[in-house]
Design a protein around this motif. Structure first.
Motif, PDB file in Angstrom:
ATOM      1  N   MET A  58      -1.034 -28.515  -4.876  1.00 34.49           N
ATOM      2  CA  MET A  58      -1.182 -29.694  -5.712  1.00 34.49           C
ATOM      3  C   MET A  58      -1.888 -29.322  -7.010  1.00 34.49           C
ATOM      4  SD  MET A  58      -2.384 -32.334  -2.714  1.00 34.49           S
ATOM      5  CE  MET A  58      -2.893 -33.594  -3.881  1.00 34.49           C
ATOM      6  N   ILE A  59      -1.370 -29.830  -8.101  1.00 38.70           N
ATOM      7  CA  ILE A  59      -1.844 -29.415  -9.417  1.00 38.70           C
ATOM      8  C   ILE A  59      -2.164 -30.640 -10.270  1.00 38.70           C
ATOM      9  CG2 ILE A  59      -1.048 -28.396 -11.594  1.00 38.70           C
ATOM     10  CD1 ILE A  59       0.588 -26.423  -9.861  1.00 38.70           C
ATOM     11  N   ASP A  60      -3.307 -30.595 -10.930  1.00 42.65           N
ATOM     12  CA  ASP A  60      -3.683 -31.680 -11.842  1.00 42.65           C
ATOM     13  C   ASP A  60      -4.049 -31.072 -13.189  1.00 42.65           C
ATOM     14  OD1 ASP A  60      -4.458 -34.353 -12.614  1.00 42.65           O
ATOM     15  OD2 ASP A  60      -6.533 -33.683 -12.444  1.00 42.65           O
ATOM     16  N   VAL A  61      -3.161 -31.211 -14.166  1.00 41.84           N
ATOM     17  CA  VAL A  61      -3.405 -30.644 -15.495  1.00 41.84           C
ATOM     18  C   VAL A  61      -3.566 -31.785 -16.483  1.00 41.84           C
ATOM     19  CG1 VAL A  61      -2.261 -29.457 -17.404  1.00 41.84           C
ATOM     20  CG2 VAL A  61      -2.294 -28.417 -15.139  1.00 41.84           C
ATOM     21  N   ARG A  62      -4.634 -31.708 -17.275  1.00 42.17           N
ATOM     22  CA  ARG A  62      -4.837 -32.743 -18.292  1.00 42.17           C
ATOM     23  C   ARG A  62      -5.332 -32.140 -19.597  1.00 42.17           C
ATOM     24  NH1 ARG A  62      -8.061 -37.487 -15.003  1.00 42.17           N
ATOM     25  NH2 ARG A  62      -7.296 -36.864 -12.945  1.00 42.17           N
ATOM     26  N   LEU A  63      -4.797 -32.675 -20.675  1.00 46.47           N
ATOM     27  CA  LEU A  63      -5.258 -32.312 -22.009  1.00 46.47           C
ATOM     28  C   LEU A  63      -5.860 -33.599 -22.557  1.00 46.47           C
ATOM     29  CD1 LEU A  63      -5.084 -29.922 -24.035  1.00 46.47           C
ATOM     30  CD2 LEU A  63      -2.952 -30.917 -24.842  1.00 46.47           C
ATOM     31  N   TRP A  87      -2.359 -16.675  -4.755  1.00 38.36           N
ATOM     32  CA  TRP A  87      -3.548 -16.582  -3.888  1.00 38.36           C
ATOM     33  C   TRP A  87      -3.520 -17.596  -2.735  1.00 38.36           C
ATOM     34  CZ3 TRP A  87      -3.989 -15.241  -9.064  1.00 38.36           C
ATOM     35  CH2 TRP A  87      -4.428 -13.928  -9.286  1.00 38.36           C
ATOM     36  N   ARG A  88      -2.360 -18.239  -2.551  1.00 38.88           N
ATOM     37  CA  ARG A  88      -2.196 -19.200  -1.457  1.00 38.88           C
ATOM     38  C   ARG A  88      -3.340 -20.220  -1.433  1.00 38.88           C
ATOM     39  NH1 ARG A  88       1.796 -17.682   1.772  1.00 38.88           N
ATOM     40  NH2 ARG A  88       2.695 -15.634   1.412  1.00 38.88           N
ATOM     41  N   CYS A  89      -3.659 -20.716  -2.624  1.00 43.86           N
ATOM     42  CA  CYS A  89      -4.657 -21.780  -2.715  1.00 43.86           C
ATOM     43  C   CYS A  89      -3.949 -23.120  -2.557  1.00 43.86           C
ATOM     44  CB  CYS A  89      -5.373 -21.721  -4.067  1.00 43.86           C
ATOM     45  SG  CYS A  89      -6.369 -20.216  -4.236  1.00 43.86           S
ATOM     46  N   HIS A  90      -4.718 -24.163  -2.254  1.00 43.21           N
ATOM     47  CA  HIS A  90      -4.111 -25.461  -2.004  1.00 43.21           C
ATOM     48  C   HIS A  90      -4.069 -26.363  -3.236  1.00 43.21           C
ATOM     49  CE1 HIS A  90      -5.002 -24.867   2.506  1.00 43.21           C
ATOM     50  NE2 HIS A  90      -3.756 -24.594   2.251  1.00 43.21           N
ATOM     51  N   ARG A  91      -5.168 -26.345  -4.002  1.00 40.00           N
ATOM     52  CA  ARG A  91      -5.258 -27.303  -5.099  1.00 40.00           C
ATOM     53  C   ARG A  91      -5.922 -26.657  -6.312  1.00 40.00           C
ATOM     54  NH1 ARG A  91      -5.901 -32.795  -2.509  1.00 40.00           N
ATOM     55  NH2 ARG A  91      -5.223 -32.437  -0.380  1.00 40.00           N
ATOM     56  N   VAL A  92      -5.361 -26.976  -7.480  1.00 34.67           N
ATOM     57  CA  VAL A  92      -5.928 -26.491  -8.745  1.00 34.67           C
ATOM     58  C   VAL A  92      -5.960 -27.658  -9.724  1.00 34.67           C
ATOM     59  CG1 VAL A  92      -5.643 -24.949 -10.710  1.00 34.67           C
ATOM     60  CG2 VAL A  92      -5.002 -24.152  -8.448  1.00 34.67           C
ATOM     61  N   ALA A  93      -7.085 -27.819 -10.405  1.00 33.26           N
ATOM     62  CA  ALA A  93      -7.174 -28.786 -11.501  1.00 33.26           C
ATOM     63  C   ALA A  93      -7.579 -28.030 -12.769  1.00 33.26           C
ATOM     64  CB  ALA A  93      -8.207 -29.874 -11.184  1.00 33.26           C
ATOM     65  N   ILE A  94      -6.850 -28.257 -13.849  1.00 37.18           N
ATOM     66  CA  ILE A  94      -7.208 -27.671 -15.149  1.00 37.18           C
ATOM     67  C   ILE A  94      -7.279 -28.810 -16.155  1.00 37.18           C
ATOM     68  CG2 ILE A  94      -6.621 -26.009 -16.956  1.00 37.18           C
ATOM     69  CD1 ILE A  94      -4.938 -24.466 -15.019  1.00 37.18           C
ATOM     70  N   HIS A  95      -8.460 -29.017 -16.701  1.00 32.44           N
ATOM     71  CA  HIS A  95      -8.659 -30.053 -17.727  1.00 32.44           C
ATOM     72  C   HIS A  95      -9.152 -29.372 -19.004  1.00 32.44           C
ATOM     73  CE1 HIS A  95      -9.394 -33.453 -14.522  1.00 32.44           C
ATOM     74  NE2 HIS A  95      -8.261 -32.817 -14.354  1.00 32.44           N
ATOM     75  N   ALA A 136     -10.901 -26.041 -11.553  1.00 34.69           N
ATOM     76  CA  ALA A 136     -11.383 -26.070 -10.170  1.00 34.69           C
ATOM     77  C   ALA A 136     -10.260 -25.622  -9.242  1.00 34.69           C
ATOM     78  CB  ALA A 136     -11.849 -27.470  -9.788  1.00 34.69           C
ATOM     79  N   VAL A 137     -10.633 -24.777  -8.289  1.00 31.23           N
ATOM     80  CA  VAL A 137      -9.657 -24.254  -7.324  1.00 31.23           C
ATOM     81  C   VAL A 137     -10.253 -24.363  -5.931  1.00 31.23           C
ATOM     82  CG1 VAL A 137      -8.338 -22.238  -6.588  1.00 31.23           C
ATOM     83  CG2 VAL A 137      -8.827 -22.577  -9.023  1.00 31.23           C
ATOM     84  N   ALA A 138      -9.483 -24.885  -4.992  1.00 28.83           N
ATOM     85  CA  ALA A 138      -9.927 -24.934  -3.605  1.00 28.83           C
ATOM     86  C   ALA A 138      -8.979 -24.120  -2.734  1.00 28.83           C
ATOM     87  CB  ALA A 138      -9.977 -26.372  -3.103  1.00 28.83           C
ATOM     88  N   ALA A 139      -9.567 -23.401  -1.779  1.00 34.27           N
ATOM     89  CA  ALA A 139      -8.781 -22.544  -0.893  1.00 34.27           C
ATOM     90  C   ALA A 139      -9.464 -22.507   0.463  1.00 34.27           C
ATOM     91  CB  ALA A 139      -8.682 -21.132  -1.480  1.00 34.27           C
ATOM     92  N   PRO A 140      -8.731 -22.120   1.504  1.00 38.09           N
ATOM     93  CA  PRO A 140      -9.370 -22.029   2.821  1.00 38.09           C
ATOM     94  C   PRO A 140     -10.585 -21.094   2.790  1.00 38.09           C
ATOM     95  CG  PRO A 140      -6.986 -21.929   3.061  1.00 38.09           C
ATOM     96  CD  PRO A 140      -7.281 -21.886   1.578  1.00 38.09           C
ATOM     97  N   HIS A 141     -10.484 -19.981   2.038  1.00 35.56           N
ATOM     98  CA  HIS A 141     -11.596 -19.030   1.992  1.00 35.56           C
ATOM     99  C   HIS A 141     -11.954 -18.687   0.556  1.00 35.56           C
ATOM    100  CE1 HIS A 141     -11.459 -18.753   6.285  1.00 35.56           C
ATOM    101  NE2 HIS A 141     -10.152 -18.574   6.218  1.00 35.56           N
ATOM    102  N   ARG A 142     -13.189 -18.235   0.361  1.00 37.96           N
ATOM    103  CA  ARG A 142     -13.716 -18.183  -0.991  1.00 37.96           C
ATOM    104  C   ARG A 142     -13.078 -17.142  -1.905  1.00 37.96           C
ATOM    105  NH1 ARG A 142     -17.310 -15.408   2.053  1.00 37.96           N
ATOM    106  NH2 ARG A 142     -18.418 -13.601   1.211  1.00 37.96           N
ATOM    107  N   GLN A 143     -12.690 -15.988  -1.373  1.00 40.28           N
ATOM    108  CA  GLN A 143     -12.190 -14.947  -2.265  1.00 40.28           C
ATOM    109  C   GLN A 143     -10.950 -15.421  -3.024  1.00 40.28           C
ATOM    110  OE1 GLN A 143     -13.925 -11.964  -2.705  1.00 40.28           O
ATOM    111  NE2 GLN A 143     -12.657 -12.062  -4.531  1.00 40.28           N
ATOM    112  N   ALA A 144     -10.067 -16.118  -2.324  1.00 37.22           N
ATOM    113  CA  ALA A 144      -8.853 -16.629  -2.977  1.00 37.22           C
ATOM    114  C   ALA A 144      -9.226 -17.614  -4.076  1.00 37.22           C
ATOM    115  CB  ALA A 144      -7.949 -17.295  -1.951  1.00 37.22           C
ATOM    116  N   ALA A 145     -10.225 -18.452  -3.822  1.00 36.20           N
ATOM    117  CA  ALA A 145     -10.617 -19.447  -4.825  1.00 36.20           C
ATOM    118  C   ALA A 145     -11.214 -18.763  -6.059  1.00 36.20           C
ATOM    119  CB  ALA A 145     -11.615 -20.442  -4.220  1.00 36.20           C
ATOM    120  N   PHE A 146     -12.069 -17.751  -5.841  1.00 38.25           N
ATOM    121  CA  PHE A 146     -12.628 -17.001  -6.981  1.00 38.25           C
ATOM    122  C   PHE A 146     -11.512 -16.324  -7.778  1.00 38.25           C
ATOM    123  CE2 PHE A 146     -16.923 -17.006  -4.975  1.00 38.25           C
ATOM    124  CZ  PHE A 146     -17.686 -17.249  -6.106  1.00 38.25           C
ATOM    125  N   ASP A 147     -10.634 -15.614  -7.081  1.00 41.10           N
ATOM    126  CA  ASP A 147      -9.606 -14.842  -7.777  1.00 41.10           C
ATOM    127  C   ASP A 147      -8.646 -15.757  -8.531  1.00 41.10           C
ATOM    128  OD1 ASP A 147     -10.762 -12.572  -6.789  1.00 41.10           O
ATOM    129  OD2 ASP A 147      -9.276 -12.238  -5.212  1.00 41.10           O
TER     130      ASP A 147
END
Lengths: 138, 81, 138, 81
Positions: free
Chosen positions: C1-6, C71-79, C95-106
């Motif tokens: 799921m992706i949320d992009v806003r300008l 990185w098989r993350c679930h959700r990303v928001a870019i504002h 903001a990035v959410a993932a099951p485990h932290r390394q994927a979210a950081f990367d």
């Protein structure tokens, strides 16, 4: 500047982000660790965090100081929960601000990686059919 | 003899059955001696991934020589974050 | 799921963090880029962000999708902000959410690094003695 | 002849003096031909770290053959974030 807290009440993203905010810094990285509703496919009812408070705070302060110095970051906030948490609740927040983003990413990752290795905090996962101290056994 | 206080957390508390315990050790005992004693009395410690010690609020290696009155903290594998 | 806003209005940390929150994910990483009060030691009065709106949104969506998949993350928001900003204001949130932290950081780091390389947004720094389009010249 | 619209951002807008411009190009002109034309008319483009092109909302390489009615976007070095 370092802000370390071990709290029995809900953690607030904004408390960490506000602490590290500064007009001298262009990059802030926040790591937020939350309780997953499943572990290895099994539904998690709740978690309990137990800490050796005095030493946990000292270790988190020492990790924050080491990160600040190594990556020349300006501010680090580490807030960690104790007590009982439900899926979705926040277990830990680590915010790092630095003049440039790479230092903030590297320092934040160092802090969470090292926290998980050496800060004396233990979590017990509670399932419908029993409880497990996480990572206790090989 | 040395009199020490044990402070146990997480699964270590479950294994020894209480948060704190008092113990007598021979003079010149090290943390390694304490480790051997604990494994004898509580074989479940052998099943853990690791068991570290802190004295007061600092990690110490097994070579540490215990002093009378020390508070020795049993630190099973940590799992914060 | 992706949320992009300008957006031409102030960015809110919580809008990004709330969007990516999920009980299935244990690690969330937020990058927050803010306006520094100095560039190479020189006081910055304000910044202006100009964007090629339609393409900027498409590029941010494409970066978010690439990061999610890699990185098989679930959700990303870019504002991202447009318009005039003052020191301390937030220019971008990822903001990035993932099951485990390394994927979210990367994934988070990939998104900000790639955004800076290819999203058609330009910033002009305004100093007491003039204005400069950032990075325009070698 | 091809009729195209230019759309310029950031320092590219300052260099050509306006956000949009109309231009005629020979049939079969590529973005490389447009680049050469722009550098002749506006030598300041040579001072930039880079100048990329998009057609509508997609980046295109210099080999791209311009079509009549294309909107060509001048993209100087981006600096978002």
């Amino acid at each position: 500047m370092i802000d370390v807290r071990l709290l029995a009440t809900a953690l607030e993203d904004d408390a960490c982000l506000s602490y590290v905010a500064s007009e001298a810094d262009g990059g802030t990285v926040l790591f937020k660790g939350t309780i997953r509703n499943r572990t290895a496919g099994k539904p998690v009812l709740r978690l309990t965090f137990e800490a050796y408070d005095a030493m946990a705070v000292r270790e988190m302060e020492s990790i924050a100081a080491e990160g600040l110095e190594k990556w020349r970051c300006h501010r680090v906030a580490i807030h960690h929960r104790t007590g009982t948490l439900l899926p979705g609740d926040t277990a830990v927040l680590i915010a790092v601000a630095a003049p440039h983003r790479q230092a903030a990413f590297d320092c934040c990752q160092f802090c969470i990686d090292t926290l998980k290795l050496r800060v004396p905090i233990w979590k017990k996962e509670v399932f419908a059919d029993g409880e497990v101290w996480v990572a206790a056994h090989p | 003899m040395l009199n020490i206080q044990l402070l146990a957390f997480g699964i270590a508390r479950d294994i020894i059955g209480s948060r704190t315990a008092s113990l007598e050790l021979p003079d010149d005992a090290s943390l390694q001696d304490l480790r051997i004693l604990l494994l004898e009395r509580f074989p479940a410690f052998a099943q853990l991934r690791s068991l570290a010690f802190a004295v007061n609020t600092d990690y110490q290696t097994d070579e540490y020589l215990i002093r009378d009155g020390d508070e020795v903290v049993l630190i099973p594998p940590v799992s914060g974050g």
